[in-house]
Design a protein around this motif. Sequence first.
Motif, short mmCIF file in Angstrom:
data_model
loop_
_atom_site.label_atom_id
_atom_site.label_comp_id
_atom_site.label_asym_id
_atom_site.label_seq_id
_atom_site.Cartn_x
_atom_site.Cartn_y
_atom_site.Cartn_z
N GLY A 1 33.75 29.28 46.09
CA GLY A 1 34.17 29.90 44.84
C GLY A 1 34.85 31.23 45.07
O GLY A 1 35.87 31.57 44.47
N LYS A 2 34.30 32.00 46.00
CA LYS A 2 34.86 33.31 46.33
C LYS A 2 36.26 33.15 46.92
O LYS A 2 37.17 33.93 46.60
CB LYS A 2 33.93 33.97 47.35
N ALA B 1 38.33 30.64 46.38
CA ALA B 1 39.23 30.22 45.31
C ALA B 1 39.67 31.45 44.50
O ALA B 1 40.84 31.60 44.15
CB ALA B 1 38.54 29.22 44.41
N ARG B 2 38.71 32.33 44.27
CA ARG B 2 39.03 33.53 43.50
C ARG B 2 40.04 34.40 44.24
O ARG B 2 40.94 34.98 43.64
CB ARG B 2 37.75 34.30 43.23
N ALA B 3 39.88 34.50 45.56
CA ALA B 3 40.82 35.29 46.34
C ALA B 3 42.23 34.72 46.22
O ALA B 3 43.21 35.47 46.07
CB ALA B 3 40.39 35.34 47.81
N ILE C 1 43.37 32.96 43.69
CA ILE C 1 43.79 33.26 42.32
C ILE C 1 44.30 34.70 42.23
O ILE C 1 45.29 35.00 41.60
CB ILE C 1 42.60 33.06 41.34
N ASP C 2 43.62 35.60 42.92
CA ASP C 2 43.98 37.02 42.85
C ASP C 2 45.10 37.40 43.81
O ASP C 2 45.43 38.57 43.93
CB ASP C 2 42.75 37.88 43.12
N GLY C 3 45.65 36.44 44.52
CA GLY C 3 46.85 36.74 45.30
C GLY C 3 46.75 36.59 46.80
O GLY C 3 47.68 36.95 47.51
N LEU C 4 45.64 36.11 47.32
CA LEU C 4 45.59 35.83 48.75
C LEU C 4 46.58 34.69 49.03
O LEU C 4 46.49 33.63 48.42
CB LEU C 4 44.17 35.42 49.17
N ALA D 1 46.87 39.38 41.75
CA ALA D 1 47.95 38.58 41.19
C ALA D 1 47.82 38.45 39.67
O ALA D 1 48.81 38.34 38.96
CB ALA D 1 47.96 37.20 41.83
N PHE E 1 44.33 42.25 49.88
CA PHE E 1 44.32 41.34 51.04
C PHE E 1 45.26 41.82 52.14
O PHE E 1 45.82 41.05 52.89
CB PHE E 1 44.67 39.90 50.62
#
Lengths: 335, 292, 283
Positions: free
Chosen positions: A68-69, A71-73, A75-78, C124, C141
């Motif tokens: 889950g973590k 997937a969140r990364a 989503i947040d732009g990784l 993002a 990141f």
Amino acid sequence: MNNLIRRIALAALALASFSAVAKDIELLNVSYDPTREFYREVNTAFAAQWQRDHGDAVRVQTSHGGSGKQARAVIDGLGADVVTLALAFDIDAIVDKAKLLPPDWQKRLPHNSAPYTSTIVLLVRKGNPKGIKDWGDLVKPGVSVITPNPKTSGGARWNHLAAYAYALKNNGGDVAQAKAFLAALYRNVPVLDTGARGATTTFAQRGIGDVLLAWENEAFLAQQELGPDQFEIIVPSLSILAEPPVALVDRNVDRRGTRKVAEAYLAFLYSPEGQRLAAKHYYRPREPQHAAAADVARFPTLELVTIDGAFGSWAKAQAEHFADGGIFDQIYAPR
Amino acid sequence: MSAVLDLDTTTNAPPPASRARRVMPGFGLTLGYSVAWLSLIVLIPLAGVFIKTSELGFDGLLRVWTDARVLAALQLSFGTAFVAGAFNALAGTLVAWVLVRYEFPGRRMIDGLIDLPFALPTAVAGIALTALYAGNGWVGQWLTPLGIKVAYAPLGIIVALVFVGLPFVVRTLQPVLAEARVELEEAAATLGATRLQTLRKVLLPTLYPAMLTGFALAFARGVGEYGSVIFIAGNLPRVTEIAPLLIVIKLEEFDYAGATAVAAAMLLLSFVLLFAINLLQAFAARRAGRVR
Amino acid sequence: MNRSTSSPTTEPRWLRRLLIGAALAFIAFFLLLPLAAVFVEALRHGLDAYLNALREPDALAALKLTLLVAGIAVPLNLVFGVSAAWLISKHDFRGKALLVTLIDLPFSVSPVVSGLVYVLVFGAQGWFGPWLIEHDIRIIFAVPGLVLATVFVTFPFVARELIPLMQEQGRDDELAALTLGASGFQTFLRVTLPNIRFGLLYGVLLCNARAIGEFGAVSVVSGHIRGLTNTLPLHVEILYNEYDFVSAFAVATLLAMLALLTLGLKALLEWRHGHQLAARARH
């Protein structure tokens, strides 16, 4: 003091410029915890194959963590080129929140986009002192069960659902009784680690608990890494077919121009070599004929229910069991 | 440093702001810079927490804040942090006193070790402490027969927070103790005060502000601590589930607004408590000034 | 400090011994034992396994990244700390207690949240996320995100160390220098700085140690890419999760030794300049 600061700043600049060289094809695979050993070998094998066929050097970076973590990364732009996570729900979340890939992603690759599968088994201490044979033994008084927190661990959700499926079957589909079974099971859990690996350590290193609910591949690995003569794997009468899916992250590969390599990387997982490596690292290959016979022989046959068959879909299972106020929360609600 | 009397007039009753501003340079520069940097790094990003929380609306926010599990987690986090902070304020003062005032073999080495909890990643600390205090650990095996359960119980959380918070108290007190003028104690002794009276009436008042600061820092740090606690806590909902873990859990559910709502509650509570402690500290500092 | 003071300013010998004993016992239980546990685990399979773990390229990359991040974050907080401490200790103004509290705030913010706030701003899905992606600027990141999270977590250290010290010292020395015609900056350099250098050093060392060891916040903004965005503490976690306990603890000892090294430096400075500092403290 001034001098010192200047020197530190210079060193920092030097380091910064130093780290900004090297340009080959780079691929980022964002994965979950138990796949480290497997993908380390896959990455090397794939890079060799790509170099042989195309002449370019590919370096596949991997990032591991709770599903889950991770997937969140993303989503947040990784900037993941491919994601290889523990459950379809986490990739659905990437679709849902960030729209980085199309909603029908799971249809794009064979076998529900899962090139390998696993299941949930019970790991007990040598000699099985508590005589644990099946899920039913886990709710007995005095049996201490280790499983991670299904809110934070993908593996723990498979554990939870496998136990629930067993209870449903043995009670003729009575939901209330199945819930009561789960409640009794969780009453026997003294520690809820945040991830599958943490739970394994608690069980193996700290000596807590009589039985660990674990991925089959993790149970094999733990047995091998942490002492073959200390643990035994107990195969329950029924378990769940865990399908850890893989997917291309379209928006990212198109932005970075890595679509071709990324597609080849995922295809490699389905190739005979990829299937062989999966079996070697204790994942059940979809096409066992490509794997070493000795590796395949390690997998016992048992009755496996599927998410779609027993629970409708991941989205439904998630909403019913693990969402805020779901069955897991109800179990821990004040009685 | 002369003129103790002069010091009194400047710290005892704060002079009108205009006078100090006129005499001391750098007010505008340091104010502007400090506030700008503070806003950029801390305040604006933190505002993000509140803006995200506002997505919930008032009802949603209230629902999160009154959820029994959230309340239990907040209570656990603040309660254990308070106990650990208070314990550290006493034990840390003792350690700082011994390190500054007494000479004994290994003093320098011990002094160096104080900062260890800062440098050791909290996850490593958590693993090491769990290994020590688990039922089969070096310490745990002696405590278990006595019926004391440290790891996987609230007591374990306190142990981890004591470890994490210790340097705050010691390092806050050390410079103050080192700067405290022995002459004052000598003077008190010359005037016939017993050692105990000297400590209570002369030395301790100058230490209170620093002790409070140390407590506040250790407490505040403990409230939010995550890395070391999750290993030793056991993480059972309502029993040993700390508030930061609940934030992580809500994030794993992709419930950003819910997560920030818990974060906002922690922030507001911490802020109020810290503000109160700072006022108390300012009060203690003024009293310390008067005593001198 | 004068350590050979006569009896009126110290305690009877038995009491001194008792206090020292209590302090040492406390330290032993809470600091030495965990430290010993780390080293014992690291050396479980002998010195060779230990050294091999440290020679691993990923461990070296993590070490470099950690030093880089701390090397940027610490000076930033040093400048802020001195400025804020001067403001708070040398000036009276409305809202001072509020400002002090706000400076402390990052301590009370859970590391999880301190990473999260930058994700909310630069991620993002965050405020500037789409713009950053469009211009191919990476903050979360990547190294800038790690630096930001570290600055946030270590934000109050220098300021917090200096404020009580400078308050304790009062303003007389500076006022005297100013009366004698020194400029503000001269006063700071010649009068204030020598008075606070000990505290400043403490603050920088603490800030540095914490910057090197930070785990929770950087874990949120790192992305955990081996050899690229893994700091030492994150590398420890990765190794631990690979059941490679020896390597994990070996890397952890590296962090402990980094801390001990900075503390050794501090002791050296104390030893070389101690008499000057002591002299100054007595006049």
